[in-house]
Design a protein around this motif. Structure first.
Motif, PDB file in Angstrom:
ATOM      1  N   ARG A 529       0.833  -1.217   0.000  1.00 22.71           N
ATOM      2  CA  ARG A 529       0.000   0.000   0.000  1.00 22.71           C
ATOM      3  C   ARG A 529       0.857   1.252   0.000  1.00 22.71           C
ATOM      4  N   ARG A 530       1.961   1.206   0.705  1.00 21.37           N
ATOM      5  CA  ARG A 530       2.791   2.401   0.844  1.00 21.37           C
ATOM      6  C   ARG A 530       3.497   2.772  -0.457  1.00 21.37           C
ATOM      7  N   ILE A 531       3.614   1.796  -1.363  1.00 25.03           N
ATOM      8  CA  ILE A 531       4.154   2.138  -2.683  1.00 25.03           C
ATOM      9  C   ILE A 531       3.081   1.968  -3.769  1.00 25.03           C
ATOM     10  N   HIS A 532       1.822   1.766  -3.325  1.00 22.29           N
ATOM     11  CA  HIS A 532       0.646   1.783  -4.200  1.00 22.29           C
ATOM     12  C   HIS A 532       0.689   0.705  -5.284  1.00 22.29           C
ATOM     13  N   VAL A 533       1.008  -0.511  -4.894  1.00 21.18           N
ATOM     14  CA  VAL A 533       0.940  -1.643  -5.822  1.00 21.18           C
ATOM     15  C   VAL A 533       0.100  -2.772  -5.228  1.00 21.18           C
ATOM     16  N   GLU A 534      -0.704  -2.435  -4.213  1.00 16.92           N
ATOM     17  CA  GLU A 534      -1.458  -3.482  -3.516  1.00 16.92           C
ATOM     18  C   GLU A 534      -2.547  -4.097  -4.367  1.00 16.92           C
ATOM     19  N   ASP A 535      -2.951  -3.404  -5.445  1.00 16.00           N
ATOM     20  CA  ASP A 535      -4.051  -3.897  -6.273  1.00 16.00           C
ATOM     21  C   ASP A 535      -3.735  -5.261  -6.885  1.00 16.00           C
ATOM     22  N   VAL A 536      -2.466  -5.521  -7.193  1.00 21.66           N
ATOM     23  CA  VAL A 536      -2.090  -6.810  -7.787  1.00 21.66           C
ATOM     24  C   VAL A 536      -2.408  -7.951  -6.827  1.00 21.66           C
ATOM     25  N   ILE A 537      -2.228  -7.724  -5.536  1.00 26.77           N
ATOM     26  CA  ILE A 537      -2.495  -8.755  -4.528  1.00 26.77           C
ATOM     27  C   ILE A 537      -3.988  -8.873  -4.257  1.00 26.77           C
ATOM     28  N   LEU A 538      -4.641  -7.739  -4.107  1.00 21.42           N
ATOM     29  CA  LEU A 538      -6.058  -7.742  -3.736  1.00 21.42           C
ATOM     30  C   LEU A 538      -6.947  -8.287  -4.842  1.00 21.42           C
ATOM     31  N   GLU A 539      -6.501  -8.209  -6.084  1.00 22.50           N
ATOM     32  CA  GLU A 539      -7.302  -8.721  -7.194  1.00 22.50           C
ATOM     33  C   GLU A 539      -7.318 -10.249  -7.254  1.00 22.50           C
ATOM     34  N   GLN A 540      -6.404 -10.885  -6.553  1.00 23.68           N
ATOM     35  CA  GLN A 540      -6.334 -12.343  -6.559  1.00 23.68           C
ATOM     36  C   GLN A 540      -7.195 -12.914  -5.434  1.00 23.68           C
ATOM     37  N   PRO A 541      -8.093 -13.868  -5.727  1.00 22.40           N
ATOM     38  CA  PRO A 541      -8.938 -14.450  -4.673  1.00 22.40           C
ATOM     39  C   PRO A 541      -8.131 -15.070  -3.533  1.00 22.40           C
ATOM     40  N   GLU A 542      -6.990 -15.654  -3.857  1.00 21.30           N
ATOM     41  CA  GLU A 542      -6.161 -16.274  -2.825  1.00 21.30           C
ATOM     42  C   GLU A 542      -5.157 -15.300  -2.222  1.00 21.30           C
ATOM     43  N   GLY A 543      -5.172 -14.048  -2.674  1.00 26.85           N
ATOM     44  CA  GLY A 543      -4.264 -13.053  -2.128  1.00 26.85           C
ATOM     45  C   GLY A 543      -2.809 -13.430  -2.343  1.00 26.85           C
ATOM     46  N   LEU A 544      -2.009 -13.358  -1.289  1.00 27.95           N
ATOM     47  CA  LEU A 544      -0.584 -13.661  -1.386  1.00 27.95           C
ATOM     48  C   LEU A 544      -0.314 -15.131  -1.702  1.00 27.95           C
ATOM     49  N   ASP A 545      -1.297 -15.993  -1.467  1.00 30.79           N
ATOM     50  CA  ASP A 545      -1.114 -17.424  -1.736  1.00 30.79           C
ATOM     51  C   ASP A 545      -1.407 -17.797  -3.184  1.00 30.79           C
ATOM     52  N   ALA A 546      -1.850 -16.838  -3.994  1.00 28.33           N
ATOM     53  CA  ALA A 546      -2.162 -17.135  -5.391  1.00 28.33           C
ATOM     54  C   ALA A 546      -0.896 -17.579  -6.124  1.00 28.33           C
ATOM     55  N   ILE A 547      -1.009 -18.689  -6.844  1.00 29.59           N
ATOM     56  CA  ILE A 547       0.126 -19.201  -7.619  1.00 29.59           C
ATOM     57  C   ILE A 547       0.108 -18.547  -8.996  1.00 29.59           C
ATOM     58  N   LEU A 548       1.258 -18.030  -9.399  1.00 31.17           N
ATOM     59  CA  LEU A 548       1.365 -17.322 -10.665  1.00 31.17           C
ATOM     60  C   LEU A 548       2.124 -18.158 -11.686  1.00 31.17           C
TER      61      LEU A 548
END
Length: 662
Positions: A529-548
């Motif tokens: 959030r502090r560098i304003h890139v949180e949208d990539v994480i929040l858009e994934q249903p599994e959040g940080l656990d999403a496998i890319l």
């Protein structure tokens, strides 16, 4: 170069000894134990032949008028059955161990090849000294050929025992039989050696053609790189035609070589078979002339001639193949000769020597006094002291039990100094960087701009130790990058223009830059959030656990801009770094995201020294200095206002871009 000299001076004898020692270690205790057991098992063929001889004579004596009894025949049959069962069990065990050793050998060689790729000087990855072909050759052939060659040498020991006992038994029948069988086994062994040597030479000669065939095939079959262009321009027929032309040429040469070897082997086999038939006829004649020899002698010669012929052929063939295998092992060991990026264990142990002019003993004594004074009982190396002195930038985000990073007390810790640095890429004479001298003070924000091919990315590669200068020196905080590469890289967080996409979770894609740092999921999100890139994480249903990545279960890959945001977050996550390098960090971002990054540039870099390479000059007003590269030199150096006032090359570049936005 020293290793290359040693390899050439030692020759094939040294390579053979090193190969045997290596593969004895790879085999392990189980394989070695089975090998020891296998030596007495090599006598089984003689025992089987003797029992067949007794069985044949016993059956003949059962004929009317011969006066034989059934007991010897039954005993011979039972003993023969036990021997056959024992031989079968041994073959199964030996087959298992050989297969296991084959996989262990391949695993070791592949792991070693991978280790070479990961540790050689970066210039090799740019295909210095035809590195790519050497790696492909070692990976494709060294594993298989080396494993077979070493396995064959151990098999040759067993065959030697078999040969000895078979030759002893046949010598008793007629010495000429042994001499003839040995003589006819030699041509096959010589053929085997010549064929293996010829195969090696052709493989090295055709390796590039084979690699091109594989490359073209993957272009056709790929589902990733360039697939849209291939599909749009309907290039499948074109690529398949090129692949077929290369593949047909490669296969034609290979098949012609195989056919040549097959004809030679058939001739050798015909010779051996003819001699075998002659020996059987000679045995029959001997029995006819001397019936006292018994029919069992014919059985003995029948079984042992074949066994001895195969044994002598195997011994000579395996020895010859091992000799040919040494050529592959030489190529494999030659990878050790290559220049390393940095040897293990090197650090910054001489840092305080360079700063204070003290030797290691003085520094160690001083450290021990400080430890006693503070009541500490830890033993730190000089490298650890140097790393402690250089702390990450203040304002970095921390978590777990790691203390909040502080600005280094030493104001020069973040200083970057280039002194008369020149550099040309391997195999070329053009200077990409020419006599460059530059000082960047700790905490400065620097923009690096210039035309394509002006040396910007090469400058960063020299700064991070990817390349070494042809002349001059690069230092950070007074330490030479060439001498203290590993430790200095810990101070640098970098986003390269061609940054990596890891087939892993979002969390792993972020935390891979600093595995020692421990942040909770909420702390990682707060950092985003502090560098304003949180949208990539929040858009994934599994959040940080999403496998890319394409290989994930759902084929969940990201857009170029989303991957770039992950790369930005990965760079900021590296808490120990007090230098941040961003090479074209907005290349894949949309204009709004790019503007957002510029607005948050200070938050992104904190108090770190920051170097930003970009063709887009919108960042220029947010940095302290702008370095303008042209033909490997810095032609302008100053702030945005200063360079605009000079109306030089920077002014022309800025005006060329600005008119499109006015």
């Amino acid at each position: 170069m020293e290793k290359r000299k040693v390899l050439l001076e030692k020759g094939m004898g040294w390579i053979a000894g090193k190969s045997l020692g290596l593969f004895i270690r790879i085999k392990g205790p189980l394989s070695l134990a089975v090998g020891v057991i296998g030596l007495p098992m090599a006598v089984l063929p003689l025992l089987l032949s003797r029992q067949l001889q007794r069985l044949t004579d016993g059956i003949f004596l059962l004929m009317p008028g011969q006066g034989g009894t059934a007991e010897p025949v039954v005993g011979a049959l039972l003993f023969l059955g036990v021997l056959f069962l024992l031989q079968l069990l041994w073959q199964l065990l030996d087959g298992y161990v050989q297969t296991r050793d084959m996989y262990r050998t391949q695993e070791y060689i592949k792991e070693t090849v991978l280790g070479h790729v990961c540790t050689v000087h970066y210039s090799y990855l740019e295909n210095r000294d035809d590195f790519h072909s050497k790696i492909a050759f070692a990976d494709a052939y060294a594993c298989q050929e080396a494993a077979m060659g070493i396995r064959g040498m151990f098999a040759a020991f067993y065959q030697l025992v078999t040969f000895a006992v078979a030759a002893f038994a046949l010598w008793a029948v007629h010495p000429a039989f042994v001499l003839i069988l040995v003589a006819t086994g030699i041509p096959a062994a010589v053929l085997s050696f010549l064929q293996a040597d010829e195969t090696f030479r052709h493989r090295t000669k055709w390796s590039e053609e084979g690699a091109m065939s594989i490359h073209l095939y993957h272009l056709c079959a790929s589902t990733d790189h360039g697939i849209q262009e291939v599909r749009h321009y309907e290039l499948y027929d074109y690529l398949k035609a090129k692949w077929r032309a290369v593949a047909d040429s490669y296969l034609h040469k290979k098949n012609r070589l195989v056919a040549k070897h097959l004809k030679a082997n058939m001739t050798a086999d015909f010779l051996r078979s003819g001699v075998y038939m002659i020996l059987l006829l000679a045995t029959a004649r001997m029995i006819y002339q001397n019936p006292a020899l018994g029919l069992g002698t014919f059985t003995l010669v029948y079984t042992l001639s074949d066994r001895l012929q195969r044994a002598i052929g195997a011994i000579l063939t395996e020895v010859m193949q091992f000799s040919a295998c040494l050529s592959y092992m030489k190529e494999f060991f030659s990878l050790e000769e290559m220049e390393r990026d940095e040897e293990d264990g090197k650090g910054v142990k001489d840092e305080k020597d360079s700063k204070d002019g003290k030797d290691k003993k003085d520094r160690k004594n001083g450290k021990d006094k400080k430890d006693r004074k503070d009541g500490k009982d830890r033993k730190e190396t000089a490298s650890s002291l140097a790393l402690q002195e250089i702390q990450p930038a203040k304002g970095a985000f921390t978590g777990g039990d790691r203390p909040e990073p502080q600005i280094p007390e030493n104001p020069s810790a973040g200083d970057i100094v280039f002194e008369h640095v020149s550099f040309s890429y391997p195999g070329t004479e053009r200077k990409v960087i020419s006599d460059l001298s530059l000082t960047i003070r700790g905490g400065e924000k620097i923009a690096i701009v210039g035309d394509n091919g002006s040396g910007k990315s090469t400058f960063i590669s020299l700064l991070t130790g990817i390349f070494s200068p042809d002349s001059g020196s690069v230092s950070i905080g007074g330490l030479s990058m060439e001498e203290h590469k590993r430790a200095l890289r810990q101070r640098i967080s970098v986003i390269y223009q061609d940054f990596a996409h890891y087939e892993a979770s979002i969390r792993d894609n972020i935390t891979v830059s600093d595995e020692e740092r421990r942040l909770s999921d909420e702390e990682i999100l707060d950092l985003a959030r502090r560098i304003h890139v949180e949208d990539v994480i929040l858009e994934q249903p599994e959040g940080l656990d999403a496998i890319l990545g394409h290989m994930s279960e759902k084929g969940n890959t990201l857009s170029g801009g989303q991957w770039q945001k992950i790369a930005l977050l990965r760079a900021v996550y590296r808490s120990r770094a007090n230098i941040m390098i961003l090479d074209e960090p907005t290349a894949a971002l949309d204009p709004i995201a790019e503007a957002q990054l510029y607005r948050n540039f200070s938050e992104l870099t904190g108090h770190r020294t920051a170097l930003l390479i970009s063709h887009r000059l919108g960042i220029a007003g947010l940095v302290d200095r702008i370095l303008v590269f042209r033909e490997g030199r810095i032609v302008e150096d100053g702030s945005h206002g200063e360079l605009m006032a000079r109306r030089g090359h920077y002014y022309a570049m800025y005006q060329a871009q600005a008119k499109w936005y006015q």
